[in-house]
Scaffold this active site. Structure first.
Site, PDB file in Angstrom:
ATOM      1  N   HIS A 328       0.681  -1.143  -0.054  1.00 49.58           N
ATOM      2  CA  HIS A 328      -0.030  -0.055  -0.044  1.00 49.58           C
ATOM      3  C   HIS A 328       1.015   1.135  -0.205  1.00 49.58           C
ATOM      4  O   HIS A 328       1.900   1.198   0.650  1.00 49.58           O
ATOM      5  CB  HIS A 328      -0.855   0.129   1.138  1.00 49.58           C
ATOM      6  CG  HIS A 328      -1.916  -1.213   1.143  1.00 49.58           C
ATOM      7  ND1 HIS A 328      -2.580  -1.715   2.376  1.00 49.58           N
ATOM      8  CD2 HIS A 328      -2.654  -1.575   0.234  1.00 49.58           C
ATOM      9  CE1 HIS A 328      -3.398  -2.382   1.957  1.00 49.58           C
ATOM     10  NE2 HIS A 328      -3.548  -2.266   0.661  1.00 49.58           N
ATOM     11  N   TRP A 477       4.046  -1.172   5.645  1.00 46.36           N
ATOM     12  CA  TRP A 477       4.429  -2.579   6.150  1.00 46.36           C
ATOM     13  C   TRP A 477       3.376  -3.432   5.673  1.00 46.36           C
ATOM     14  O   TRP A 477       3.203  -4.464   6.560  1.00 46.36           O
ATOM     15  CB  TRP A 477       4.663  -2.451   7.639  1.00 46.36           C
ATOM     16  CG  TRP A 477       5.600  -1.224   8.153  1.00 46.36           C
ATOM     17  CD1 TRP A 477       6.933  -1.188   7.928  1.00 46.36           C
ATOM     18  CD2 TRP A 477       5.148  -0.098   8.715  1.00 46.36           C
ATOM     19  NE1 TRP A 477       7.586   0.003   8.331  1.00 46.36           N
ATOM     20  CE2 TRP A 477       6.334   0.489   8.802  1.00 46.36           C
ATOM     21  CE3 TRP A 477       4.019   0.439   9.007  1.00 46.36           C
ATOM     22  CZ2 TRP A 477       6.539   2.050   9.521  1.00 46.36           C
ATOM     23  CZ3 TRP A 477       4.069   1.698   9.668  1.00 46.36           C
ATOM     24  CH2 TRP A 477       5.256   2.389   9.937  1.00 46.36           C
ATOM     25  N   HIS A 478       2.774  -3.341   4.411  1.00 45.38           N
ATOM     26  CA  HIS A 478       1.747  -4.279   4.091  1.00 45.38           C
ATOM     27  C   HIS A 478       2.382  -4.940   2.874  1.00 45.38           C
ATOM     28  O   HIS A 478       1.614  -5.179   1.842  1.00 45.38           O
ATOM     29  CB  HIS A 478       0.491  -3.492   3.696  1.00 45.38           C
ATOM     30  CG  HIS A 478      -0.178  -2.998   4.799  1.00 45.38           C
ATOM     31  ND1 HIS A 478      -1.126  -1.825   4.781  1.00 45.38           N
ATOM     32  CD2 HIS A 478       0.003  -2.904   6.413  1.00 45.38           C
ATOM     33  CE1 HIS A 478      -1.424  -1.648   5.968  1.00 45.38           C
ATOM     34  NE2 HIS A 478      -0.505  -1.950   6.902  1.00 45.38           N
ATOM     35  N   PHE A 479       3.625  -5.731   2.854  1.00 45.14           N
ATOM     36  CA  PHE A 479       4.097  -6.119   1.567  1.00 45.14           C
ATOM     37  C   PHE A 479       3.453  -7.803   1.519  1.00 45.14           C
ATOM     38  O   PHE A 479       3.269  -8.402   2.572  1.00 45.14           O
ATOM     39  CB  PHE A 479       5.756  -6.456   1.969  1.00 45.14           C
ATOM     40  CG  PHE A 479       6.305  -5.516   2.950  1.00 45.14           C
ATOM     41  CD1 PHE A 479       6.124  -3.918   2.454  1.00 45.14           C
ATOM     42  CD2 PHE A 479       6.657  -5.802   4.243  1.00 45.14           C
ATOM     43  CE1 PHE A 479       6.711  -3.164   3.495  1.00 45.14           C
ATOM     44  CE2 PHE A 479       7.467  -4.951   5.130  1.00 45.14           C
ATOM     45  CZ  PHE A 479       7.398  -3.560   4.728  1.00 45.14           C
TER      46      PHE A 479
END
Length: 542
Positions: A328, A477-479
Site C-alpha cells: 500500500h 508495512w503491508h508487503f
C-alpha cells in the site's frame, strides 16, 4: 474488594502458566527431536495460527521455528510503544533499492523478527479487507472457500468482538479479542468531515462498511488495557505448556530440504550451528512476503534462469516466486497545528476508505488519523514544534508491482527488493487525489475547533503536488503477493496453498494473496492461517 481478589488470582494463574510454559519448552529444547509431523516456519500472524490449530490434536507433533527471540519485553507488550520496535533487534529492517519514482529514495521495510512477527511490532489495527478482495481471491483460485461469505464465517468464529452487537458480521467468544479504538475528537471530526465531502460514516469499520463503496469509522484494534494482543499470544502461547508443540527461537530457516519433488524438512541455523529437521507430513512456510520467496529461491524453487546464475540447482521452475510484490502507498505529510498548547486528546484512531474516481470498482483510497505530526523524513520542510495532528493519505489498490531477487546463493546474502512504488502513473494520480481529499476534510468545518493552521502541504500546483507525493511516501508495512495463489503461469500456490510441483510444502502468509487486501493486512493473514490449518487437517484426516 472482589475485583482486587479476582485480579490477584488471575495474576497468580498467569504466573503459574508462564512457569509451566518455560518448564515445558526447556524440556522440549533439551531433548529436541529430529523429526516432527509438521514444521511451521515463522511465528507471525499466520504461522502462529497454523501451529496452534495443528497442535490442538494431541497426536500431532508440531515444531514452530522463529528467527527472532522472545516477545516478553515491555516495548512489545505496551502497544503505545510500537514505533520503538521499528529498526530495532525485533525488526528485519530490510533496505529497498533506490526508487526513481520516489525521487531516488530507499525505504526501510520493517517486518517482525520476534515471536508474533508483525503482530508484535505493528499498530494492532484489525482490518478484515473488503468484500471485493475475498471474492477476487475466490475467482483467482477457483475455490469458493476464499469468498467473502465463507471468510466471514471464519471471522465470526474466531472473533471476540467487544463492540455493538452485529451477529450477521461480528462474532463473540473466539480467540481474537477485538475492540473499537476510542472515539477521540479527531476521530469524530474525521467522520463528520468525511460526510461533508459525501463519504458516509459508520459505527464499525469491519461491519457493513467493508461491503460498500467506502466510509469513515473508528478503527478496530487488538489492544486491551494498553497491552498488545499479538496473534502469537492469542493462538500459540496458550498451547506451549503441551508436549506436542515445540517453539524454537533464534532459528533461522535457510532452505527447505527436498527429496526429489517432495519437501522432507528444513535446514536451520540455530545457536550458530546448522541443524536439520525432518517433517513427516508437511513443511509450512509462514515467513512473510519477503522471507518466504527468499527461502523458496534458496531451495531451488523459482525462476530457473535467476536461480542458475547463482549456481542453485533448480527443483521446480516457478517464475512467479518473488514477483507481483505489492505494498500500500502511505504518505506522511498532511499536518495541521493544534490551537491548544497542551491538548487533552484521547489516543484514538480513525480511518476512511473512498474512491479516487467513479471508474474504480472498489475503494482504492484510505486516510488514517494520527495525534502527532506524522512526516516522511524526506519532506523538504521543517517539522512543526508545537502540538499537531495528521491525516495520512494512502492508496490501497495500487497498480504498481515490484519484485524480489536473490543477491547471492547464501542464506546471509541480503534480499534485493525493487519496490517500483508509483511506477504506474495511475497510482500517482490516486495518491494526489487522496492528498486533496485529506486537505478538504482537514480544512472543513468539522475540524475548526481542532485546527489553528494547516502546516503541510498547503495549496500546491500539479507538479509541486506530485513531487510532494514522491517525497511523502513512507512504508505501510503491508508487503504481500510474492508467492500468489492462482491458476496462471505466475501463480506459486494452488487454492489449498500447496506449492505447485512440490509435495509436502505449503505457504501460509501474506505472500499468497493474489492482490493486497483493502486496509491493514494482519487480520487477512490470520484468515490465511485458519484456512491453511483446516485444509491441512482435512488432507491428512487429522
Amino acid at each position: 474488594m472482589q475485583t482486587k481478589k479476582s485480579e490477584s488470582l488471575n495474576g497468580d494463574l498467569n504466573t503459574e502458566f508462564a512457569a509451566r510454559v518455560e518448564a515445558s519448552q526447556r524440556e522440549l529444547a533439551g531433548a529436541l527431536r529430529q523429526s516432527h509431523d509438521f514444521i511451521v516456519c515463522g511465528a507471525g500472524s499466520s504461522g502462529s495460527v497454523v501451529a496452534r490449530r495443528l497442535a490442538e490434536n494431541p497426536a500431532v507433533n508440531v515444531l514452530l521455528l522463529e528467527a527472532g527471540g522472545t516477545d516478553e519485553l515491555p516495548e512489545i507488550h505496551d502497544a503505545a510503544r510500537w514505533r520503538e520496535n521499528l529498526g530495532s533487534a525485533h525488526d528485519w529492517a530490510f533496505k529497498t533499492r533506490p526508487n526513481p519514482h520516489l525521487n531516488g529514495r530507499s525505504l526501510m521495510w520493517s517486518m517482525g523478527k520476534v515471536l508474533g512477527g508483525g503482530s508484535s511490532i505493528n499498530a494492532m489495527i484489525w482490518s478484515r479487507g473488503h468484500k471485493n478482495d475475498w471474492d477476487h481471491f475466490a475467482a483467482e483460485s477457483g475455490d469458493d472457500g476464499w469468498s467473502y461469505s465463507n471468510v466471514l464465517d471464519i471471522y465470526r468464529r474466531i472473533e471476540d468482538w467487544q463492540g455493538a452487537s452485529d451477529p450477521k458480521r461480528r462474532g463473540t467468544g473466539g480467540l481474537v479479542v477485538v475492540e473499537q479504538s476510542p472515539v477521540s475528537p479527531i476521530v469524530r471530526a474525521l467522520c463528520e468531515g468525511a460526510q461533508s465531502v459525501g463519504i458516509p460514516q459508520f459505527a464499525d469499520q469491519n461491519g457493513v462498511m467493508m461491503e460498500t463503496e467506502g466510509g469513515a469509522a473508528p478503527v478496530n484494534v487488538r489492544i486491551r488495557g494498553g497491552r498488545r494482543l499479538s496473534v502469537f499470544r492469542s493462538y500459540a502461547y496458550p498451547y506451549m505448556d503441551r508436549p506436542n508443540l515445540t517453539v524454537l527461537t533464534h532459528a533461522l530457516v535457510t532452505r527447505v530440504k527436498l527429496k526429489g519433488a517432495r519437501a522432507s524438512g528444513v535446514e536451520v541455523i540455530h545457536e550458530g550451528a546448522l541443524r536439520s529437521f525432518d517433517a513427516g507430513y508437511e513443511v509450512i512456510l509462514s515467513l512473510g512476503a519477503i522471507q518466504t520467496p527468499k527461502i523458496l529461491m534458496q531451495s531451488g524453487i523459482g525462476d530457473a534462469q535467476d536461480l542458475r546464475q547463482f549456481g542453485i540447482d533448480v527443483v521446480q521452475h516457478l517464475p512467479g516466486v518473488g514477483r507481483n510484490l505489492q505494498e500500500h502507498l502511505f504518505l506522511g505529510g498532511c499536518v495541521w497545528e493544534h490551537p491548544h498548547e497542551s491538548p487533552n486528546e484521547v489516543r484514538g484512531m480513525g480511518t476512511l476508505f473512498g474512491k479516487s474516481s467513479s471508474n474504480v470498482d472498489t475503494p482504492d483510497l484510505q486516510c488514517m488519523t494520527a495525534n502527532v505530526a506524522f512526516l516522511s523524513p524526506d519532506i523538504n520542510s521543517p517539522a512543526p514544534t508545537g502540538p499537531c495532528w495528521s491525516l495520512l493519505p494512502g492508496v490501497v489498490r495500487p497498480l504498481s508491482r515490484g519484485q524480489l531477487r536473490l543477491s547471492g546463493p547464501n542464506p546471509i546474502d541480503p534480499i534485493d527488493i525493487e519496490t517500483n512504488l508509483l511506477s504506474d502513473p495511475a497510482d500517482l494520480t490516486a495518491a494526489t487525489r487522496c492528498v486533496e481529499l485529506c486537505r478538504d476534510i482537514g480544512n472543513s468545518d468539522a475540524f475548526r475547533a481542532l485546527r489553528k493552521r494547516e502546516v503541510l502541504p498547503g495549496r500546491l500546483g500539479k507538479s509541486e503536488l506530485e513531487n510532494f507525493v514522491r517525497n511523502a511516501v513512507i512504508p505501510y508495512w503491508h508487503f504481500t503477493c510474492t508467492a500468489k495463489m492462482g491458476r496462471d503461469d505466475m501463480s506459486v500456490v494452488d487454492s489449498s496453498l500447496k506449492v505447485y510441483g512440490v509435495d509436502g510444502l505449503r505457504i501460509a502468509d501474506g505472500s499468497v494473496m493474489p492482490r493486497v487486501t483493502t486496509g491493514n493486512t494482519m487480520a487477512p493473514c490470520v484468515i490465511i492461517g485458519e484456512r491453511a490449518a483446516g485444509m491441512i487437517r482435512d488432507s491428512h484426516s487429522l
